[in-house]
Write a protein that holds these residues in place. Structure first.
Motif, PDB file in Angstrom:
ATOM      1  N   PHE A 124       0.953  -1.054  -0.064  1.00  0.00           N
ATOM      2  CA  PHE A 124       0.101   0.039   0.073  1.00  0.00           C
ATOM      3  C   PHE A 124       1.073   1.207   0.098  1.00  0.00           C
ATOM      4  O   PHE A 124       0.283   2.315  -0.607  1.00  0.00           O
ATOM      5  N   LEU A 125       2.131   1.246   0.717  1.00  0.00           N
ATOM      6  CA  LEU A 125       3.151   2.404   0.569  1.00  0.00           C
ATOM      7  C   LEU A 125       3.504   2.510  -0.949  1.00  0.00           C
ATOM      8  O   LEU A 125       3.405   3.732  -1.277  1.00  0.00           O
ATOM      9  N   THR A 126       3.845   1.388  -1.573  1.00  0.00           N
ATOM     10  CA  THR A 126       4.476   1.418  -2.922  1.00  0.00           C
ATOM     11  C   THR A 126       3.432   2.124  -4.009  1.00  0.00           C
ATOM     12  O   THR A 126       3.691   2.628  -4.859  1.00  0.00           O
ATOM     13  N   PHE A 127       2.252   1.389  -3.821  1.00  0.00           N
ATOM     14  CA  PHE A 127       1.221   1.909  -4.868  1.00  0.00           C
ATOM     15  C   PHE A 127       0.264   2.836  -4.437  1.00  0.00           C
ATOM     16  O   PHE A 127      -0.550   3.126  -5.087  1.00  0.00           O
ATOM     17  N   GLN A 128       0.772   3.626  -3.519  1.00  0.00           N
ATOM     18  CA  GLN A 128      -0.414   4.570  -3.091  1.00  0.00           C
ATOM     19  C   GLN A 128      -0.322   5.775  -4.199  1.00  0.00           C
ATOM     20  O   GLN A 128      -1.600   6.393  -4.522  1.00  0.00           O
ATOM     21  N   THR A 129       0.569   6.124  -5.016  1.00  0.00           N
ATOM     22  CA  THR A 129       0.436   7.091  -5.905  1.00  0.00           C
ATOM     23  C   THR A 129      -0.380   6.681  -6.998  1.00  0.00           C
ATOM     24  O   THR A 129      -0.820   7.551  -7.732  1.00  0.00           O
ATOM     25  N   VAL A 130      -0.141   5.392  -7.401  1.00  0.00           N
ATOM     26  CA  VAL A 130      -0.739   4.781  -8.491  1.00  0.00           C
ATOM     27  C   VAL A 130      -2.532   4.834  -8.495  1.00  0.00           C
ATOM     28  O   VAL A 130      -3.233   5.288  -9.039  1.00  0.00           O
ATOM     29  N   LEU A 131      -2.671   4.410  -6.967  1.00  0.00           N
ATOM     30  CA  LEU A 131      -4.126   4.671  -6.689  1.00  0.00           C
ATOM     31  C   LEU A 131      -4.727   5.815  -6.693  1.00  0.00           C
ATOM     32  O   LEU A 131      -5.719   5.952  -7.004  1.00  0.00           O
ATOM     33  N   GLU A 132      -3.707   7.023  -6.054  1.00  0.00           N
ATOM     34  CA  GLU A 132      -4.196   8.240  -6.216  1.00  0.00           C
ATOM     35  C   GLU A 132      -4.515   8.766  -7.580  1.00  0.00           C
ATOM     36  O   GLU A 132      -5.463   9.518  -7.739  1.00  0.00           O
ATOM     37  N   ALA A 133      -3.744   8.422  -8.478  1.00  0.00           N
ATOM     38  CA  ALA A 133      -3.716   8.986  -9.646  1.00  0.00           C
ATOM     39  C   ALA A 133      -5.169   8.223 -10.674  1.00  0.00           C
ATOM     40  O   ALA A 133      -5.488   9.024 -11.384  1.00  0.00           O
ATOM     41  N   ARG A 134      -5.384   7.180 -10.350  1.00  0.00           N
ATOM     42  CA  ARG A 134      -6.243   6.382 -11.173  1.00  0.00           C
ATOM     43  C   ARG A 134      -7.738   6.532 -10.846  1.00  0.00           C
ATOM     44  O   ARG A 134      -8.781   6.242 -11.393  1.00  0.00           O
ATOM     45  N   PHE A 135      -7.798   6.650  -9.401  1.00  0.00           N
ATOM     46  CA  PHE A 135      -9.385   6.680  -8.963  1.00  0.00           C
ATOM     47  C   PHE A 135      -9.584   8.037  -8.288  1.00  0.00           C
ATOM     48  O   PHE A 135      -9.115   8.411  -7.453  1.00  0.00           O
ATOM     49  N   HIS A 136     -10.510   8.487  -8.650  1.00  0.00           N
ATOM     50  CA  HIS A 136     -11.289   9.840  -7.957  1.00  0.00           C
ATOM     51  C   HIS A 136     -12.542   9.825  -8.441  1.00  0.00           C
ATOM     52  O   HIS A 136     -13.031   9.419  -9.651  1.00  0.00           O
ATOM     53  N   PRO A 137     -13.406  10.336  -7.669  1.00  0.00           N
ATOM     54  CA  PRO A 137     -14.737  10.541  -7.790  1.00  0.00           C
ATOM     55  C   PRO A 137     -15.365  11.401  -9.113  1.00  0.00           C
ATOM     56  O   PRO A 137     -16.261  11.349  -9.594  1.00  0.00           O
ATOM     57  N   ASN A 138     -14.303  12.396  -9.408  1.00  0.00           N
ATOM     58  CA  ASN A 138     -14.620  13.219 -10.534  1.00  0.00           C
ATOM     59  C   ASN A 138     -14.712  12.439 -11.950  1.00  0.00           C
ATOM     60  O   ASN A 138     -15.165  12.818 -12.864  1.00  0.00           O
ATOM     61  N   ARG A 139     -13.953  11.275 -11.929  1.00  0.00           N
ATOM     62  CA  ARG A 139     -14.029  10.451 -12.966  1.00  0.00           C
ATOM     63  C   ARG A 139     -15.098   9.440 -12.898  1.00  0.00           C
ATOM     64  O   ARG A 139     -15.920   9.178 -14.036  1.00  0.00           O
ATOM     65  N   ASN A 140     -15.215   8.651 -11.731  1.00  0.00           N
ATOM     66  CA  ASN A 140     -16.224   7.707 -11.798  1.00  0.00           C
ATOM     67  C   ASN A 140     -16.633   7.534 -10.220  1.00  0.00           C
ATOM     68  O   ASN A 140     -15.621   6.985  -9.338  1.00  0.00           O
ATOM     69  N   ARG A 141     -17.503   8.055  -9.611  1.00  0.00           N
ATOM     70  CA  ARG A 141     -17.626   8.319  -8.450  1.00  0.00           C
ATOM     71  C   ARG A 141     -18.119   6.948  -7.606  1.00  0.00           C
ATOM     72  O   ARG A 141     -17.494   6.544  -6.533  1.00  0.00           O
ATOM     73  N   ILE A 142     -18.850   6.206  -8.512  1.00  0.00           N
ATOM     74  CA  ILE A 142     -19.204   4.606  -7.828  1.00  0.00           C
ATOM     75  C   ILE A 142     -18.022   4.122  -7.983  1.00  0.00           C
ATOM     76  O   ILE A 142     -17.758   3.329  -6.963  1.00  0.00           O
ATOM     77  N   LEU A 143     -17.100   4.022  -8.860  1.00  0.00           N
ATOM     78  CA  LEU A 143     -16.073   3.208  -8.862  1.00  0.00           C
ATOM     79  C   LEU A 143     -15.013   3.555  -7.751  1.00  0.00           C
ATOM     80  O   LEU A 143     -14.278   2.598  -7.086  1.00  0.00           O
TER      81      LEU A 143
END
Length: 390
Positions: A77-96
């Motif tokens: 979770f430490l290593t992939f935190q930036t990946v998760l932050e970049a790919r998932f945001h409610p502005n793109r898909n709130r439900i996802l």
């Protein structure tokens, strides 16, 4: 389970002292009587279920499995935190985003419990649990954390509430604040140090104080020991919040080492209260919540606690993540515990009203309004800084 008040506003424009005091008291009650019992209920459930399902006849092997899960999970979770932050945001898909973020919390919470259970049980197997040995180990852990300015990482509900805010949801701070963009090898070393050194020192301190209380507080009477822990714990936590204004004023007048030592002493007192609250709630569930069917008790406790925290929007209070530095806030805010829930909700409502007023004025008087996106950003930034959760 950790947090910071850096950057959080003191109060809101137009809020009188009585109103703010009332909201503050309600926040503390909410943290003590709702969030903390749910967090303890989840941790007790997962911990005990691991005892039941994972090599129950071999404690050493069982704890080793937990260490592997905890260490690998934290590093992932430490290593992939930036990946998760970049790919998932409610502005793109709130439900996802909602599905991914809550799944993240569920998985990370399981990792956190195992990250504590493994070292805790290894110490129980490999070391003597007499009060002299426990005192030495606990003292070493405290001195090490104080020396690294990392003592604040022992904080937990009811002294901390971590809200499920959008911005920074996947962020996990490391000890030396090295980012993956700086240099990957240094980032990995920083992650390993944060997890294996700082994290395990926190476990040593908690375990030592917990078992010392087991030995000293009605060791042969589980019911009196449980009730005694609850009374002692909540009394200390209440006292900590009562003297917090005085301690804050004192720390604002100090600087350097004296300020740091005063803040650390205050944290240690709050830690004693917190551990007693946790111990009392944990044993209370063992004694009174379906004691004849421990497995069912744990599954029900896990589901109820997790669902309730998710619905309340503070499921990240389950997580032990990130490393925070002692006395990093300005003035006396280093002794203010981030216990904000209703205050943040009402603050968001006030900002929404302010936005409507500004929009109305801009239409009538051709003034420049404060945009909705700007106000939303203010709310998100405020919540993030409050949580700059661990």
């Amino acid at each position: 389970m950790r947090g910071s008040t850096a950057g959080l506003p003191e109060t809101w424009q137009g809020s009188n002292t009585t109103y703010y005091t009332l909201i503050t008291v309600l926040d503390l009650l909410f943290s003590s009587l709702v969030v903390c019992p749910c967090v303890v209920g989840y941790w007790r459930s997962v911990w005990t279920l691991m005892d039941i399902y994972v090599f129950p006849s071999d404690k050493l092997l069982s704890s080793t499995v937990s260490i592997v899960i905890g260490t690998i999970g934290h590093l992932f979770f430490l290593t992939f935190q930036t990946v998760l932050e970049a790919r998932f945001h409610p502005n793109r898909n709130r439900i996802l985003f909602y599905v991914v973020s809550r799944t993240y919390t569920v998985c990370f919470a399981f990792v956190c419990v195992n990250g504590w259970r493994g070292p805790w049980d290894i110490l129980s197997v490999q070391t003597n649990s007499d009060i002299k040995n426990l005192t030495v180990m606990t003292s070493v852990g405290l001195v090490a954390l104080i020396s690294m300015r990392a003592l604040r990482n022992v904080a937990s509900p009811p002294c901390v509430i971590v809200n499920d805010n959008v911005k920074g949801y996947f962020e996990v701070l490391t000890m030396f604040r090295v980012t993956i963009k700086d240099k990957f090898s240094l980032f990995v070393l920083d992650c390993i140090f944060s997890v294996l050194v700082v994290g395990n020192l926190v476990v040593f301190v908690w375990r030592g104080l917990w078992i010392i209380i087991d030995i000293l507080l009605f060791p042969n009477d589980p019911e009196h020991s449980t009730h005694g822990s609850l009374i002692l714990g909540y009394s200390i936590v209440g006292l900590v919040y009562l003297i917090q204004p005085f301690m804050r004023n004192l720390c604002s007048r100090l600087s350097g080492a004296p300020r740091l030592l005063v803040a650390d002493a205050f944290i240690i007192v709050s830690l004693i209260g917190t551990i007693n609250v946790w111990r009392g709630l944990w044993k209370f569930l063992d004694l009174y919540f379906l004691p004849d069917d421990v497995e069912l008790s744990c599954w029900m406790g896990l589901v109820i606690s997790l669902v309730l925290l998710i619905l309340l929007g503070c499921s990240n209070s389950l997580l032990v993540r990130g490393v925070y530095i002692d006395a990093e806030e300005s003035d006396g805010r280093c002794v203010v515990f981030p216990c904000y829930y209703l205050r943040l909700i009402f603050q968001q409502e006030k900002l929404k009203k302010l936005n409507k007023v500004q929009k109305f004025k801009s239409v009538d008087h051709n003034h420049i309004a404060v945009g909705i996106s700007t106000v939303s950003q203010i709310v998100e930034d405020t919540c993030l800084k409050e949580n700059n959760v661990l």
